[in-house]
Scaffold this motif. Structure first.
Motif, PDB file in Angstrom:
ATOM      1  N   LEU A 195       0.844  -1.201   0.000  1.00 33.02           N
ATOM      2  CA  LEU A 195       0.000   0.000   0.000  1.00 33.02           C
ATOM      3  C   LEU A 195       0.877   1.248   0.000  1.00 33.02           C
ATOM      4  O   LEU A 195       1.959   1.262   0.590  1.00 33.02           O
ATOM      5  CB  LEU A 195      -0.913   0.018   1.223  1.00 33.02           C
ATOM      6  N   TRP A 230      -1.932   5.543   2.630  1.00 32.17           N
ATOM      7  CA  TRP A 230      -2.785   4.725   3.500  1.00 32.17           C
ATOM      8  C   TRP A 230      -2.159   4.768   4.894  1.00 32.17           C
ATOM      9  O   TRP A 230      -1.091   4.204   5.123  1.00 32.17           O
ATOM     10  CB  TRP A 230      -2.845   3.292   2.990  1.00 32.17           C
ATOM     11  N   THR A 249      -7.765   6.409   4.405  1.00 29.87           N
ATOM     12  CA  THR A 249      -7.443   6.167   3.009  1.00 29.87           C
ATOM     13  C   THR A 249      -6.898   7.436   2.335  1.00 29.87           C
ATOM     14  O   THR A 249      -6.961   8.529   2.905  1.00 29.87           O
ATOM     15  CB  THR A 249      -8.688   5.688   2.246  1.00 29.87           C
ATOM     16  N   GLY A 286     -11.129   2.959   6.001  1.00 26.52           N
ATOM     17  CA  GLY A 286     -11.213   1.599   5.483  1.00 26.52           C
ATOM     18  C   GLY A 286     -10.524   0.642   6.444  1.00 26.52           C
ATOM     19  O   GLY A 286      -9.453   0.956   6.965  1.00 26.52           O
ATOM     20  N   ALA A 291     -14.978   4.402   2.906  1.00 24.09           N
ATOM     21  CA  ALA A 291     -14.270   4.512   1.632  1.00 24.09           C
ATOM     22  C   ALA A 291     -15.126   3.948   0.503  1.00 24.09           C
ATOM     23  O   ALA A 291     -16.027   3.133   0.730  1.00 24.09           O
ATOM     24  CB  ALA A 291     -12.942   3.770   1.709  1.00 24.09           C
ATOM     25  N   GLU A 301     -11.619   2.145  -3.495  1.00 27.08           N
ATOM     26  CA  GLU A 301     -10.539   2.145  -2.512  1.00 27.08           C
ATOM     27  C   GLU A 301     -10.524   0.852  -1.702  1.00 27.08           C
ATOM     28  O   GLU A 301      -9.453   0.313  -1.390  1.00 27.08           O
ATOM     29  CB  GLU A 301     -10.672   3.347  -1.581  1.00 27.08           C
ATOM     30  N   LEU A 329      -7.442  -2.069  -1.067  1.00 27.94           N
ATOM     31  CA  LEU A 329      -7.058  -2.720   0.185  1.00 27.94           C
ATOM     32  C   LEU A 329      -7.204  -4.236   0.079  1.00 27.94           C
ATOM     33  O   LEU A 329      -6.311  -4.991   0.490  1.00 27.94           O
ATOM     34  CB  LEU A 329      -7.910  -2.180   1.332  1.00 27.94           C
TER      35      LEU A 329
END
Length: 228
Positions: free
Chosen positions: A101, A105, A131, A137, A199, A203, A207
């Protein structure tokens, strides 16, 4: 015969003891004289006080300038390495964690429950992020019964469709009153993965796509135990 006493007496009051006003000093108010040294101390003190107040005002303005505004709380970033290590080596199932990520994040909370408990208590891991779009998230993961765990984490028991993420099919959920979007998946071993939050689905898919299975540390693996 002339009475000298009566001829010298007058009705004019004697004002010889009164002090006549001089200059511009107001009548009836005392004139206070201040020495040059005392005057300097008084004016210097006032100047120092004014400078101190000015410095305090500048500090307040500087703090205000660097304080984030807009009504949103800035959550601190957390290091979840210890929780990941504990889950990876202690959970009775294969643990999934995000890899790759971007720095946008920001992990803000991590919580492990049930690990090390006696009996058949489910083990669960919660990992939350802010996010890149400044929404929330989270990854929810557990070996709890999927039919109970997924609806509770998704805030809904009614799927609204599916979404392909990295070749895997995830079920979509939505809870309008809580502005909650969710993607859920049950693995072959019965473990549930849920990515959920405010989110967008796009998005959340990022994840979900970053989740990778985590191997146990070699030092703790039974295969690494020396033989007799």
């Amino acid at each position: 015969m002339t009475d000298k006493t009566s001829s010298s007496a007058t009705d004019t009051p004697d004002t010889s003891d009164e002090t006549a006003p001089s200059g511009d000093a107001p009548v009836g108010r005392p004139v206070v004289e201040v020495s040059p040294g005392a005057y300097k101390r008084l004016t210097t003190g006032l100047g120092g006080f004014a400078l101190a107040m000015g410095a305090c005002l500048l500090i307040v303005l500087a703090i205000y300038a660097v304080t984030p505004r807009g009504g949103k709380e800035v959550l601190p970033k957390v290091d979840y390495g210890s929780q990941l290590w504990a889950m990876r080596n202690g959970a009775p199932f294969t643990v999934y964690a995000p890899e790759g990520l971007s720095a946008k994040w920001r992990p803000t909370n991590s919580r492990v429950t049930g690990l090390g408990s006696e009996g058949e208590k489910p083990v669960a891991w919660h990992l939350g992020f802010v996010t890149p779009s400044d929404e929330y998230g989270a990854l929810e993961q557990s070996n709890e019964k999927a039919s109970d765990y997924i609806p509770r984490m998704a805030n809904s028991s009614k799927p609204i469709g599916t979404q392909q993420v990295g070749g895997a099919v995830w079920t979509k959920y939505h809870r309008k009153d809580k502005k909650a979007n969710s993607l859920a998946r049950t693995l072959p071993d019965g473990t549930s993965l849920v990515v959920t939050g405010t989110a967008s689905y796009a998005e959340l898919a990022i994840l979900a796509g970053a989740l990778k299975p985590q191997a146990k540390d070699a030092a703790l693996s039974p295969s690494a135990t020396p033989g007799p």
